[in-house]
Write a protein that holds these residues in place. Structure first.
Motif, PDB file in Angstrom:
ATOM      1  N   PRO A   2       0.801  -1.236   0.000  1.00 50.08           N
ATOM      2  CA  PRO A   2       0.000   0.000   0.000  1.00 50.08           C
ATOM      3  C   PRO A   2       0.832   1.283   0.000  1.00 50.08           C
ATOM      4  N   GLU A   3       2.121   1.187   0.246  1.00 54.20           N
ATOM      5  CA  GLU A   3       2.947   2.397   0.255  1.00 54.20           C
ATOM      6  C   GLU A   3       2.906   3.118  -1.083  1.00 54.20           C
ATOM      7  N   ILE A   4       2.636   2.387  -2.171  1.00 51.18           N
ATOM      8  CA  ILE A   4       2.642   2.980  -3.501  1.00 51.18           C
ATOM      9  C   ILE A   4       1.531   4.003  -3.669  1.00 51.18           C
ATOM     10  N   ILE A   5       0.474   3.916  -2.862  1.00 45.67           N
ATOM     11  CA  ILE A   5      -0.667   4.833  -3.004  1.00 45.67           C
ATOM     12  C   ILE A   5      -0.664   5.909  -1.927  1.00 45.67           C
ATOM     13  N   HIS A   6       0.427   6.030  -1.167  1.00 48.13           N
ATOM     14  CA  HIS A   6       0.517   7.025  -0.094  1.00 48.13           C
ATOM     15  C   HIS A   6       1.607   8.048  -0.395  1.00 48.13           C
ATOM     16  N   LEU A   7       1.458   9.242   0.189  1.00 48.87           N
ATOM     17  CA  LEU A   7       2.502  10.266   0.128  1.00 48.87           C
ATOM     18  C   LEU A   7       3.613   9.905   1.108  1.00 48.87           C
ATOM     19  N   ARG A   8       4.841   9.899   0.608  1.00 47.17           N
ATOM     20  CA  ARG A   8       5.964   9.491   1.461  1.00 47.17           C
ATOM     21  C   ARG A   8       6.084  10.378   2.695  1.00 47.17           C
ATOM     22  N   GLU A   9       5.901  11.695   2.511  1.00 44.22           N
ATOM     23  CA  GLU A   9       6.070  12.602   3.650  1.00 44.22           C
ATOM     24  C   GLU A   9       5.032  12.335   4.740  1.00 44.22           C
ATOM     25  N   GLU A  10       3.800  11.958   4.348  1.00 45.79           N
ATOM     26  CA  GLU A  10       2.779  11.633   5.347  1.00 45.79           C
ATOM     27  C   GLU A  10       3.146  10.360   6.104  1.00 45.79           C
ATOM     28  N   VAL A  11       3.656   9.366   5.376  1.00 42.35           N
ATOM     29  CA  VAL A  11       4.051   8.103   6.017  1.00 42.35           C
ATOM     30  C   VAL A  11       5.191   8.354   6.997  1.00 42.35           C
ATOM     31  N   GLU A  12       6.188   9.139   6.582  1.00 43.52           N
ATOM     32  CA  GLU A  12       7.332   9.421   7.454  1.00 43.52           C
ATOM     33  C   GLU A  12       6.897  10.211   8.680  1.00 43.52           C
ATOM     34  N   GLN A  13       6.020  11.187   8.476  1.00 42.08           N
ATOM     35  CA  GLN A  13       5.554  12.009   9.601  1.00 42.08           C
ATOM     36  C   GLN A  13       4.788  11.169  10.620  1.00 42.08           C
TER      37      GLN A  13
ATOM     38  N   THR B 159      11.338   2.232  16.697  1.00 42.37           N
ATOM     39  CA  THR B 159      11.358   2.828  15.362  1.00 42.37           C
ATOM     40  C   THR B 159      10.329   2.139  14.472  1.00 42.37           C
ATOM     41  N   ILE B 160       9.393   2.915  13.947  1.00 46.33           N
ATOM     42  CA  ILE B 160       8.327   2.381  13.098  1.00 46.33           C
ATOM     43  C   ILE B 160       8.374   3.118  11.765  1.00 46.33           C
ATOM     44  N   SER B 161       8.490   2.351  10.683  1.00 44.94           N
ATOM     45  CA  SER B 161       8.586   2.965   9.354  1.00 44.94           C
ATOM     46  C   SER B 161       7.976   2.036   8.318  1.00 44.94           C
ATOM     47  N   GLY B 162       7.899   2.539   7.064  1.00 48.01           N
ATOM     48  CA  GLY B 162       7.400   1.737   5.964  1.00 48.01           C
ATOM     49  C   GLY B 162       5.986   1.242   6.182  1.00 48.01           C
ATOM     50  N   PHE B 163       5.743  -0.012   5.799  1.00 49.28           N
ATOM     51  CA  PHE B 163       4.404  -0.603   5.890  1.00 49.28           C
ATOM     52  C   PHE B 163       3.916  -0.681   7.332  1.00 49.28           C
ATOM     53  N   ASP B 164       4.837  -0.832   8.283  1.00 48.18           N
ATOM     54  CA  ASP B 164       4.451  -0.948   9.694  1.00 48.18           C
ATOM     55  C   ASP B 164       3.697   0.286  10.184  1.00 48.18           C
ATOM     56  N   VAL B 165       3.900   1.429   9.536  1.00 49.96           N
ATOM     57  CA  VAL B 165       3.209   2.652   9.939  1.00 49.96           C
ATOM     58  C   VAL B 165       1.695   2.469   9.848  1.00 49.96           C
ATOM     59  N   PHE B 166       1.235   1.692   8.851  1.00 48.08           N
ATOM     60  CA  PHE B 166      -0.199   1.507   8.648  1.00 48.08           C
ATOM     61  C   PHE B 166      -0.809   0.476   9.601  1.00 48.08           C
ATOM     62  N   VAL B 167      -0.003  -0.486  10.078  1.00 51.66           N
ATOM     63  CA  VAL B 167      -0.580  -1.653  10.777  1.00 51.66           C
ATOM     64  C   VAL B 167      -0.103  -1.800  12.216  1.00 51.66           C
TER      65      VAL B 167
ATOM     66  N   MET C 207      -7.760   7.221  10.521  1.00 49.51           N
ATOM     67  CA  MET C 207      -7.205   8.558  10.342  1.00 49.51           C
ATOM     68  C   MET C 207      -7.269   8.968   8.877  1.00 49.51           C
ATOM     69  N   GLU C 208      -7.060  10.249   8.651  1.00 49.97           N
ATOM     70  CA  GLU C 208      -7.078  10.780   7.290  1.00 49.97           C
ATOM     71  C   GLU C 208      -5.713  10.609   6.639  1.00 49.97           C
ATOM     72  N   TRP C 209      -5.749  10.161   5.384  1.00 48.82           N
ATOM     73  CA  TRP C 209      -4.539  10.046   4.582  1.00 48.82           C
ATOM     74  C   TRP C 209      -4.807  10.676   3.221  1.00 48.82           C
ATOM     75  N   THR C 210      -3.736  10.918   2.488  1.00 50.61           N
ATOM     76  CA  THR C 210      -3.858  11.344   1.097  1.00 50.61           C
ATOM     77  C   THR C 210      -3.481  10.169   0.205  1.00 50.61           C
ATOM     78  N   TYR C 211      -4.429   9.721  -0.618  1.00 57.34           N
ATOM     79  CA  TYR C 211      -4.162   8.646  -1.575  1.00 57.34           C
ATOM     80  C   TYR C 211      -3.656   9.263  -2.883  1.00 57.34           C
ATOM     81  N   VAL C 212      -2.766   8.533  -3.565  1.00 57.39           N
ATOM     82  CA  VAL C 212      -2.204   8.981  -4.836  1.00 57.39           C
ATOM     83  C   VAL C 212      -2.644   8.017  -5.936  1.00 57.39           C
TER      84      VAL C 212
END
Length: 465
Positions: free
Chosen positions: A139-150, A162-170, A181-186
């Motif tokens: 699912p990272e392909i449909i998310h804004l990188r800056e939102e995932v990192e934030q 430390t939580i990053s990448g796909f783990d941020v969602f789950v 929560m609100e996300w921006t889909y691409v």
């Protein structure tokens, strides 16, 4: 039916539910009689008491010389199995309908984040096909990188790892919780839209997590409406502030009326009575001179009121591109005698911002008031020097006018510097109107003015257009 009931073929057929079940059994029996073909069908019966009952009908034809002489077979009560099966099919159909809902994106993944399910709603919203995503992407392909990192930083601080990448969602789902929560889909074409995403864990019968499910809905309309509400709120706040300013101005007008108009009007009434009671022409002549003085004062006060009212009138706010250099030259021509008498030196630098889109009457007034004040309140110890500069900061044009005059005690007078009829020096021409007029003109155009000053050093006025 009672135990002694003996059915025949014609009456037995009537027990099968009219429609698909009756057509099915009639066709199977006819085929068995004509061709000797055995049958095994699932049909719905309606009992003599009107109850529905599912049965498995198994039939076999006995053929002699190519003719069917009898039919034999069994009925198997499969009602419980069939009811459960129908309920399961219905649940599957409903679940499939949910999974394929147009405005809802449902994406399933395995434990490593590889997409295992990509419903029709996800295809519609994101422009990717299921074959492009399943088994190939996360699912990272449909998310804004800056939102995932934030959000990863927020979760890392929250859970102390430390939580990053796909783990941020789950991460919440891994902890037997969920996150909405609100996300921006691409989309595939790069366009973006806001969604409300809920992520949960998929568990087996033993409660072990074997994947994750993300359900997202397009909230573009909600976000748009929320933005409009915020804009409306801001506009209301701006309107409230404008009304407060207008109320303050009305209070100032009341101040003018009570102090500046009442006194001369009262004087005129008194002088009028004295004039009627005068005994000689000389006395009347002296009173008439006093009339002229009072009338001049009254006229000056009325003119001030008219100027203030005109400043708050929107009809005077027509704008055009104006040159700072030309406005300064015009100002110097108007007050040339003051400049000559004071020996004032005026320098300018408009190289960083040569022009401004503004009302020409207001700009002339701002230059005239601020520069004439700088000369009016010059120090007796030195030649007055005035420096005028313009620049651009944060997309806004800024004008500053600095002098080396008397200066103002800002700690004592700063809060009332731009008030009406407020004076801070004993100059005979000080009326406390110029700075007030300048301020309301600038604010009427949506700008602001501020001042910094030091007694004995000088003052700088800064105008943000």
């Amino acid at each position: 039916m009672p135990n002694d009931y003996v059915p025949n073929l014609e009456t037995a057929i009537n027990f099968f539910k009219e429609g698909k079940s009756r057509d099915k059994i009639q066709k199977a029996v006819a085929n068995a009689i004509e061709n000797g073909t055995p049958y095994d069908v699932e049909v719905e019966l309606i009992t003599a008491k009107g109850k529905s009952r599912w049965a498995r009908a198994i039939g076999q034809a006995e053929m002699v010389n190519g003719q069917c002489v009898r039919l034999y077979g069994v009925f198997h009560d499969i009602n419980n199995i069939k009811v459960s099966q129908n309920a399961l099919n219905k649940a599957n159909e409903e679940l499939r309908a949910i999974f394929d809902a147009g405005p809802i994106s449902i994406i399933g993944t395995d434990m490593n984040g590889i997409i295992t399910h990509f419903n029709q709603g996800a295809e519609t919203l994101l422009q990717y096909s299921a074959t492009e995503m399943i088994g190939k992407k996360t699912p990272e392909i449909i998310h804004l990188r800056e939102e995932v990192e934030q959000h990863g930083k927020i979760l890392s601080d929250l859970f102390g790892i430390t939580i990053s990448g796909f783990d941020v969602f789950v991460e919440h789902a891994r902890r037997d919780s969920f996150e909405s929560m609100e996300w921006t889909y691409v989309r595939k074409d790069g366009s973006q839209f806001p969604v409300q995403l809920i992520t949960t864990a998929i568990k087996d019968e033993n409660g072990k997590i074997n994947g994750f499910l993300g359900v997202a809905t397009d909230i573009s309309e909600t976000v748009y409406n929320r933005k409009k509400i915020i804009e409306t709120k801001e506009n209301l706040e701006a309107l409230t502030q404008k009304l407060k300013n207008q109320n303050r101005q009305l209070a100032d007008f009341a101040h003018i009326t009570s102090h500046n108009l009442r006194s001369p009007v009262g004087n005129l009434q008194t002088l009028s009575r004295f004039y009627k009671e005068a005994k000689s022409e000389q006395e009347r002549s002296e009173l008439f001179e006093k009339f002229e003085i009072v009338i001049d004062h009254l006229s000056s006060t009325l003119n001030t009121m008219v100027e203030v009212i005109q400043t708050t009138d929107d009809s005077t706010k027509a704008t055009q591109e104006l040159s700072f250099e030309e406005t300064l030259n015009k100002t110097q021509e108007i007050i040339s005698s003051q400049i000559s008498q004071s020996g004032a030196i005026i320098k300018s630098d408009f190289s960083n911002a040569a022009t401004v889109i503004y009302n020409d009457i207001y700009l002339d007034s701002i230059f005239l008031n601020l520069i004439s004040n700088a000369i009016k309140y010059k120090s007796q110890d030195r030649v007055p020097e005035i420096y005028v500069e313009s620049k651009i900061e944060d997309g806004k044009t800024i004008l500053s006018i600095s002098d080396n005059g008397l200066g103002i005690n800002m700690e004592r007078h700063g809060h009332k510097l731009f008030g009406l009829n407020k004076v801070f020096h004993s100059h005979p021409e000080a009326k406390g109107v110029g700075l007030y007029m300048t301020k309301i003109q600038i604010e009427a155009m949506g700008g602001s003015i501020s001042a910094s000053s030091e007694v004995g050093v000088g003052t700088t006025f800064t105008v943000i257009f």
